[in-house]
Design a protein around this motif. Structure first.
Motif, short mmCIF file in Angstrom:
data_model
loop_
_atom_site.label_atom_id
_atom_site.label_comp_id
_atom_site.label_asym_id
_atom_site.label_seq_id
_atom_site.Cartn_x
_atom_site.Cartn_y
_atom_site.Cartn_z
N ARG A 1 0.83 -1.21 0.00
CA ARG A 1 0.00 0.00 0.00
C ARG A 1 0.86 1.26 0.00
NH1 ARG A 1 -5.32 0.89 1.09
NH2 ARG A 1 -5.62 -1.30 1.65
N GLY B 1 -7.90 0.92 -2.82
CA GLY B 1 -8.98 0.35 -2.04
C GLY B 1 -8.55 -0.93 -1.33
N ARG B 2 -9.07 -2.04 -1.80
CA ARG B 2 -8.79 -3.33 -1.15
C ARG B 2 -7.55 -3.99 -1.73
NH1 ARG B 2 -14.97 -5.18 -2.03
NH2 ARG B 2 -14.55 -3.94 -3.90
N ILE B 3 -6.86 -4.74 -0.88
CA ILE B 3 -5.66 -5.49 -1.27
C ILE B 3 -5.81 -6.91 -0.75
CG2 ILE B 3 -3.16 -5.72 -0.96
CD1 ILE B 3 -2.97 -2.73 -0.71
N PHE B 4 -5.47 -7.86 -1.60
CA PHE B 4 -5.47 -9.27 -1.17
C PHE B 4 -4.22 -9.94 -1.70
CE2 PHE B 4 -6.32 -13.77 -1.99
CZ PHE B 4 -6.63 -14.18 -0.71
N GLU C 1 -6.82 -3.11 -5.73
CA GLU C 1 -7.93 -2.37 -6.32
C GLU C 1 -7.65 -0.88 -6.21
OE1 GLU C 1 -12.79 -2.29 -5.88
OE2 GLU C 1 -11.55 -2.43 -4.09
N ARG D 1 -9.16 3.03 -6.91
CA ARG D 1 -10.47 3.68 -6.97
C ARG D 1 -10.84 4.10 -8.39
NH1 ARG D 1 -13.02 2.05 -2.52
NH2 ARG D 1 -11.86 2.57 -0.62
N TRP E 1 -14.08 -7.22 -8.08
CA TRP E 1 -13.66 -7.83 -6.81
C TRP E 1 -14.55 -9.01 -6.44
CZ3 TRP E 1 -9.11 -6.62 -4.81
CH2 TRP E 1 -8.78 -7.11 -3.56
N SER F 1 -13.69 -12.80 -4.94
CA SER F 1 -14.35 -13.35 -3.75
C SER F 1 -14.98 -14.71 -4.06
CB SER F 1 -15.41 -12.37 -3.25
OG SER F 1 -14.84 -11.11 -2.97
#
Length: 279
Positions: free
Chosen positions: A81, A91-94, A122, A124, A164, A168
Motif C-alpha cells: 500500500r 482500495g482493497r488489497i489481497f 484495487e 479507486r 472484486w 471473492s
C-alpha cells in the motif's frame, strides 16, 4: 499555428478514443451485473449532453484491479500500500499466502514467517490502474539502490472487466473445495479406525471362546491360513532347468527312434538287393 492545431486535434482524438473505450467497459460491467436499463440510461444521457463519458459516473469512480504475479519475500500488504498509494487512491488489497505444505516445511526448518505468491490491488479509478500497470511493469520496485525490495521487479497486469466479486467467488470456491477434502480425509480416517477396533474386538471374542472350549475339554481346531508361499528365484530357475531337460530328453528319444527305423529299413533293403543278385 498549424502545428498547434494538429496537436490539439490529436489530443481530442485520443481523448475521444479513451472515452469510447471507457464507455464500452462500463456497459460491459453493467451487463455483468444485470443493470441493462442503467447502462442504456447512462448512454442516453451522454448522447444528450454530447460529452464523452469518464470513469466517474454520478460522482462514483469505476474501480480498476491490477494483478501482481510476483510477491517478494517479507513483502506485506502495508508495504504494498505504501509503494502504490503514491500513484493513486487504493482500495482493497489481497495477497494469496503460500501453500500449507510449504509453510509446514518452513516451520520444520525454523522459519515462522508466511510469504505470499500472488496478489490483487484495487484502485479507486481504473484509469490510474491502467497507467500504473503500463508504467511500472518490469521495473524495479525501489527507486534507490539501498531501498527495500529494490532488487525485485514489478510484475503487474491490468485485469480488463475484472471485479472484486470475481475474486471473492474464486476464494469461496477454493475454501469449499478445501473443506470438502478435509471432510473426506477425516471420514476415511474414521472408517479405518472403526474397522481396526471392530477387528480387535472380534479377535478378543474368538480368543475367549477358544479358551472356554479348552476349559470345558472340547476339541479346538487350530485355525490355519490357506496360502501358498511365493517361489524363490532359485526354485524358479530349477523349475525352468527341469523343463528344458525334459524337452531335450524327448527330442533325444525321438531322434533314436528315427535312427532305429532307418537302420531297420537299410537291413531290409540289403536283403532284398542280395536276393535279387543271387537269382
Amino acid at each position: 499555428m498549424e502545428r498547434r492545431e494538429e496537436v490539439e486535434e490529436e489530443r481530442k482524438a485520443t481523448a475521444q478514443r479513451e472515452e469510447e473505450e471507457e464507455e464500452e467497459e462500463e456497459e460491459g460491467a453493467a451487463a455483468d451485473r444485470g443493470d441493462d436499463e442503467d447502462a442504456a440510461g447512462m448512454k442516453k444521457k451522454t448522447k444528450q449532453k454530447g460529452v464523452g463519458i469518464t470513469s466517474c459516473s454520478d460522482g462514483k469512480c469505476v474501480p480498476g484491479i491490477i494483478y501482481l504475479g510476483h510477491i517478494p519475500p517479507r513483502l506485506r500488504p502495508k508495504h504494498l500500500r505504501n509503494l502504490l498509494s503514491v500513484y493513486g487512491e487504493i482500495g482493497r488489497i489481497f495477497l494469496q499466502p503460500e501453500d500449507r505444505q510449504v509453510r509446514m516445511r518452513k516451520r520444520k526448518s525454523g522459519l515462522r514467517r508466511c510469504d505470499f505468491t500472488e496478489g490483487w490491488v484495487e484502485f479507486r479509478d481504473k484509469r490510474v490502474a491502467k497507467r500504473v500497470a503500463a508504467s511500472l511493469h518490469n521495473t524495479p520496485m525501489g527507486t534507490r539502490k539501498r531501498q527495500r525490495f529494490s532488487s525485485d521487479l514489478w510484475c503487474i497486469k491490468y485485469l480488463h472487466r475484472f471485479q472484486w466479486t470475481h475474486l471473492s467467488e474464486r476464494l469461496a470456491y477454493e475454501q469449499t473445495v478445501l473443506q470438502q477434502r478435509l471432510r473426506t480425509e477425516v471420514s476415511q480416517a474414521k472408517r479405518e479406525t472403526n474397522f481396526y477396533l471392530n477387528s480387535v474386538e472380534k479377535s478378543a471374542h474368538l480368543e475367549n471362546l477358544r479358551r472356554k472350549r479348552q476349559r470345558d475339554g472340547e476339541q479346538v481346531d487350530e485355525k490355519t491360513w490357506d496360502f501358498t508361499q511365493r517361489q524363490t528365484e532359485e526354485e524358479i530357475q530349477m523349475k525352468k532347468k527341469k523343463k528344458k531337460d525334459l524337452v531335450a530328453e524327448k527330442h533325444l528319444k525321438k531322434a533314436r527312434l528315427i535312427q532305429q527305423k532307418s537302420q531297420s529299413n537299410v537291413s531290409l533293403l540289403t536283403k532284398i538287393f542280395n536276393a535279387n543278385q543271387s537269382e
